[in-house]
Enzyme design. Structure first.
Site, PDB file in Angstrom:
ATOM      1  N   GLU A  61      43.338  -9.796  39.861  1.00  0.00           N
ATOM      2  CA  GLU A  61      42.737  -8.472  40.067  1.00  0.00           C
ATOM      3  C   GLU A  61      41.441  -8.287  39.282  1.00  0.00           C
ATOM      4  O   GLU A  61      40.536  -7.572  39.714  1.00  0.00           O
ATOM      5  CB  GLU A  61      43.731  -7.368  39.694  1.00  0.00           C
ATOM      6  CG  GLU A  61      44.856  -7.178  40.708  1.00  0.00           C
ATOM      7  CD  GLU A  61      46.058  -8.066  40.443  1.00  0.00           C
ATOM      8  OE1 GLU A  61      45.961  -8.957  39.557  1.00  0.00           O
ATOM      9  OE2 GLU A  61      47.091  -7.892  41.116  1.00  0.00           O
ATOM     10  N   PHE A  99      60.154  -0.633  38.553  1.00  0.00           N
ATOM     11  CA  PHE A  99      59.551  -1.955  38.677  1.00  0.00           C
ATOM     12  C   PHE A  99      58.053  -1.826  38.973  1.00  0.00           C
ATOM     13  O   PHE A  99      57.655  -1.086  39.856  1.00  0.00           O
ATOM     14  CB  PHE A  99      60.248  -2.744  39.794  1.00  0.00           C
ATOM     15  CG  PHE A  99      59.635  -4.109  40.000  1.00  0.00           C
ATOM     16  CD1 PHE A  99      59.682  -5.067  39.001  1.00  0.00           C
ATOM     17  CD2 PHE A  99      58.987  -4.419  41.188  1.00  0.00           C
ATOM     18  CE1 PHE A  99      59.099  -6.309  39.176  1.00  0.00           C
ATOM     19  CE2 PHE A  99      58.406  -5.657  41.377  1.00  0.00           C
ATOM     20  CZ  PHE A  99      58.458  -6.609  40.366  1.00  0.00           C
ATOM     21  N   GLN A 100      57.282  -2.565  38.242  1.00  0.00           N
ATOM     22  CA  GLN A 100      55.816  -2.543  38.356  1.00  0.00           C
ATOM     23  C   GLN A 100      55.223  -1.147  38.191  1.00  0.00           C
ATOM     24  O   GLN A 100      54.203  -0.817  38.783  1.00  0.00           O
ATOM     25  CB  GLN A 100      55.352  -3.190  39.673  1.00  0.00           C
ATOM     26  CG  GLN A 100      55.617  -4.697  39.681  1.00  0.00           C
ATOM     27  CD  GLN A 100      54.883  -5.444  40.785  1.00  0.00           C
ATOM     28  OE1 GLN A 100      54.621  -4.897  41.845  1.00  0.00           O
ATOM     29  NE2 GLN A 100      54.546  -6.702  40.524  1.00  0.00           N
ATOM     30  N   LYS A 117      53.337   5.156  46.407  1.00  0.00           N
ATOM     31  CA  LYS A 117      53.641   4.528  47.698  1.00  0.00           C
ATOM     32  C   LYS A 117      54.114   5.551  48.739  1.00  0.00           C
ATOM     33  O   LYS A 117      53.768   5.456  49.914  1.00  0.00           O
ATOM     34  CB  LYS A 117      54.706   3.447  47.492  1.00  0.00           C
ATOM     35  CG  LYS A 117      54.862   2.523  48.672  1.00  0.00           C
ATOM     36  CD  LYS A 117      55.780   1.359  48.325  1.00  0.00           C
ATOM     37  CE  LYS A 117      55.899   0.402  49.510  1.00  0.00           C
ATOM     38  NZ  LYS A 117      56.763  -0.752  49.182  1.00  0.00           N
ATOM     39  N   MET A 153      28.063 -19.000  21.298  1.00  0.00           N
ATOM     40  CA  MET A 153      27.657 -17.861  20.472  1.00  0.00           C
ATOM     41  C   MET A 153      28.614 -17.686  19.303  1.00  0.00           C
ATOM     42  O   MET A 153      28.207 -17.330  18.191  1.00  0.00           O
ATOM     43  CB  MET A 153      27.596 -16.593  21.322  1.00  0.00           C
ATOM     44  CG  MET A 153      26.814 -15.469  20.689  1.00  0.00           C
ATOM     45  SD  MET A 153      25.090 -15.927  20.347  1.00  0.00           S
ATOM     46  CE  MET A 153      24.248 -15.271  21.786  1.00  0.00           C
TER      47      MET A 153
END
Lengths: 592, 186
Positions: free
Chosen positions: A63, A125-126, A175, A491
């Protein structure tokens, strides 16, 4: 303004998922970067059934890649980037790009799925508190709890993301809201009485600014990403105002390209790794005209020694940028293009002749004469600066876009690659996100299919997002990943040399992959170059290949990025030559 | 936000007087859209940028337009206070921020509930002081009072100090509410 509910929708309500697609279409969205998951399946179903025929979905591999790709798309087009991810880990993986877009003022709308509304707060969940997590790193965010509000919320999100000082907006959609039916509202439904960005400049202030400009003997324009964000009109106005005034121009990392780097009055980038002439001009000027920049600590160096003798005009669309770190004498809150055009008009109306800038130009010429970006040439090994120089020479006449990761290679790219047009340079400036460049290049290439898109990368940064090579292959995006491979987090190594007595703690990139084989494993082409004599031919081969390329450019391992303003030092205390080790005092060491 | 007069500017921003750099206490009235999470946005901003909150009150004040008024007492240098105001206005649901500091142009009031328990002389004394302060008794038992007191914060502080030796058990206060003086809207 009241919500306009279209007549045909009264008869037949749409599902939330269909509303999302329709609202995106109404906003003119042609590309979504995303990754499916449980809580966004209805939206993905709407994309499949489509409805979404003219919206292209680019499936990423993580993502974070979707977020940076949306940023690259936005930065290179001036349009709003759009990303679509699922709840929980999908949303948390998006946090870095959201924070990145916030710091660099990139317009982006992120749609996240959420668990069904009746499960919110149950540790489902999630599930994660997406609006809670993103509240402090997004310009604004929404949790939609009624399908009837969905279309208006999406339209509002686009308005907020793209207006005023742009930034990321998150819309969290449970959802059940995606499944439920609701009424569609057009973009006329946007109603935000408390959000009114000020874009028109105050003319009294403009007149005061022109009086200061007409009196200045050592003026300098200090421009930033705001000029790019303000659109082509701002870059055009900047060039016009510069032509009228003859003032020298420097820019922040984010503003490169707004003013042509091939212009005689271009000073180069300023700041920690900026040019000697730009930093000295900033330090010694009597009038600083800051346009769409924010006095970042990488730009100012030591605040109490920052440009001590100058009057400062600050043009910014965000009132909170005024006097945040550096006190200014004349703030002008406005859109850059509008303010610059107002300055042009007022300058032209005023017939008085400004003082000669010859003495100032001569002083600048002396600083320029130091040729601060010079490096020790090497006939056997590729110097990283040389690699960028050759890349520039071989690509400058093409339709080229450059993205970068973060670190030494990024600064060398800013120093040695030169931009004449805005929106050609995509880099993570504020947040400094390693792993930005590869997915950003994907976003740029999607928006500009025929352009040459190059991610100037480091071998460490690029491995943070290496999986997105697969995205490039899947979607036929012929991006070129040009890795300056010095086997170090360069760096970090440089700072350890400078600050920590050459104790190189965990900054060596051990166990590097064979990048050529890796490219081939992904279905792209790999090129290896370790001799300066082969460089041009290999770069030409990279350009000629019609597909994604990983270019493993083996460069000298211990090169430092110079010049440099050490932390805690002033603009006129740059390190030009080599690092000795005592440049930074105890106070400076505590700074980042 | 006060902006310098360009006609009358010092040679450099660094020449500006920094004598002002002492902390000041301010009462801010913040008008917001009463949407979910708006208080978290405001409080989160103070936490994230290291600003102080000495007290905070919030309630919806306009039911038709769903506007809430948040009153925050904060402190900082004038420079910090200017930034607080500008940063608050960056939040999308924040409509207006008004400085209603008591000493300047506003009135401030706080409401407090005191539970005082005791018997004999102390109990009589508590009641006597409450009368002087015009505190109302809103609950009483044989062994306790609950006083309700409204006033400026320092009056409530004073009453607390007087009640402490007389059996102060518990104190609950609202934090500062404020409104601008005069006929105009704040």
């Amino acid at each position: 303004m009241t919500g306009v509910i279209e007549k045909e929708e009264k008869a037949e309500a749409m599902t939330g998922a269909d509303i999302v697609i329709r609202a995106l279409k109404e906003q003119g969205v042609d590309t979504i970067f995303g990754y499916p998951g449980g809580a966004v399946l209805p939206i993905y179903d709407a994309i499949y059934q489509s409805g979404a025929g003219d919206i292209r979905h680019i499936l990423v591999r993580h993502e974070q890649g979707a977020g940076h790709a949306a940023e690259g798309y936005a930065r290179s087009t001036g349009k709003c980037g759009v990303a679509l991810v699922t709840s929980g880990p999908g949303a948390t993986n998006m946090v870095t790009p959201i924070a990145d877009a916030m710091m660099d003022s990139i317009p982006m709308v992120v749609l996240t799925g959420q668990v069904p509304s009746h499960l919110i707060g149950t540790d489902a969940f999630q599930e994660c508190d997406t609006v809670g997590i993103t509240r402090c790193c997004a310009k604004h965010n929404y949790l939609v709890l009624d399908t009837d509000d969905l279309a208006r919320t999406i339209h509002e999100a686009f308005y907020v993301a793209t207006s005023g000082r742009p930034g990321p907006v998150v819309i969290d959609i449970p959802k059940d809201i995606q499944f439920a039916k609701g009424l569609y509202q057009t973009r006329q439904s946007v109603h935000l009485p408390t959000y009114r960005p000020q874009t028109e400049p105050n003319l009294t202030k403009i007149e005061a600014a022109v009086r200061l400009m007409k009196a200045a003997k050592r003026p300098v324009f200090y421009t930033g990403g705001g000029v790019i964000n303000s659109g082509d009109a701002a870059s055009t106005a900047l060039r016009k105002l510069q032509a009228l005034t003859g003032f020298p121009v420097t820019s922040t990392l984010m503003g490169l390209g707004a003013f042509p780097a091939t212009h005689k009055d271009w000073l180069g980038m300023l700041g920690m790794h900026g040019s000697y002439e730009a930093n000295n001009a900033m330090h010694d000027c009597d009038l600083m005209i800051c346009v769409g920049a924010r006095f970042d600590d990488r730009v100012t160096g030591r605040i109490d020694a920052f440009s001590p003798g100058s009057k400062k005009i600050h043009i910014d669309i965000d009132p909170s940028s005024i006097n945040k770190t550096v006190r200014v004498d004349l703030p002008i809150i406005a859109d850059c293009a509008k303010a610059l055009n107002a300055l042009i008009e007022t300058w032209q109306k005023d017939n008085s002749a400004p003082p000669s800038l010859v003495a100032w130009q001569q002083e600048i010429a002396l600083w320029r004469g130091r040729k601060c970006f010079t490096y020790q040439e090497d006939k056997q090994l590729i110097k990283p600066q040389y690699a960028i120089e050759r890349l520039y020479e071989l690509t400058k006449s093409r339709n080229t876009y450059i993205t970068t990761e973060v670190g030494q290679h990024q600064m060398w790219a800013a120093q040695h690659y030169h931009f004449d047009e805005p929106n050609r340079w995509m880099t993570s400036g504020g947040l400094g996100t390693m792993g930005y460049g590869l997915p950003a290049a994907i976003g740029v290439q999607v928006a500009h299919p025929d352009a040459l898109v190059i991610d100037i990368a480091g071998e460490a940064s690029v491995q943070m997002v290496m999986q997105e090579m697969s995205t490039a292959v899947q979607h036929d995006l012929p991006i070129k990943i040009f890795i300056l491979n010095n086997e170090w987090m360069g760096m970090v190594r440089q700072w350890q040399q400078l600050l920590h007595g050459e104790r190189y703690s965990h900054s060596y990139s051990d166990a590097l992959p064979d990048f050529v084989k890796l490219a081939e494993a992904y279905g792209g082409m790999g090129l290896l170059c370790n001799h300066p004599g082969d460089l041009d031919a290999q770069i030409e081969a990279m350009i000629a290949y019609n597909g994604p390329v990983i270019f493993d450019c083996r460069v000298t391992k211990d090169e430092n990025c110079l010049p440099m303003i050490p932390s805690g030092a002033a603009h006129n205390q740059m390190i030009l030559g080599e690092i000795v080790g005592d440049e930074i005092d105890e106070k400076g060491k505590a700074l980042v | 936000m006060s902006e310098p007069d360009p006609q009358n500017m010092p040679a450099s921003a660094y020449d500006m007087s920094h004598a002002e750099e002492r902390d000041e206490r301010r009462t801010l009235a913040i008008m917001v859209d009463n949407e979910p999470g708006v208080l978290a946005r405001v409080v989160g901003l103070f936490a994230a940028r290291g600003y102080n909150i000495e007290s905070l009150t919030v309630a919806e004040v306009d039911e038709t337009r769903h506007r809430s008024r948040i009153t925050i007492v904060t402190s900082g240098t004038p420079h910090t206070l200017e930034q607080i105001e500008a940063q608050l206005l960056r939040l999308i649901p924040v409509g207006k921020v008004t400085d209603i500091t008591n000493s300047k142009r506003g009135v401030e009031r706080e409401l407090a509930l005191f539970k005082v328990s005791g018997s004999g002389e102390k109990r009589v004394e508590a009641l006597r002081i409450a009368e002087i302060f015009r505190a109302r008794v809103i609950d009483t038992t044989n062994a306790s009072f609950i006083f309700e007191l409204t006033g400026a914060s320092d009056k409530i502080d004073q009453f607390r100090e007087l009640m402490r030796p007389l059996g102060l058990v518990e104190l609950s206060r609202t934090g500062v509410l404020s409104i601008k003086r005069g006929a105009e809207k704040g």
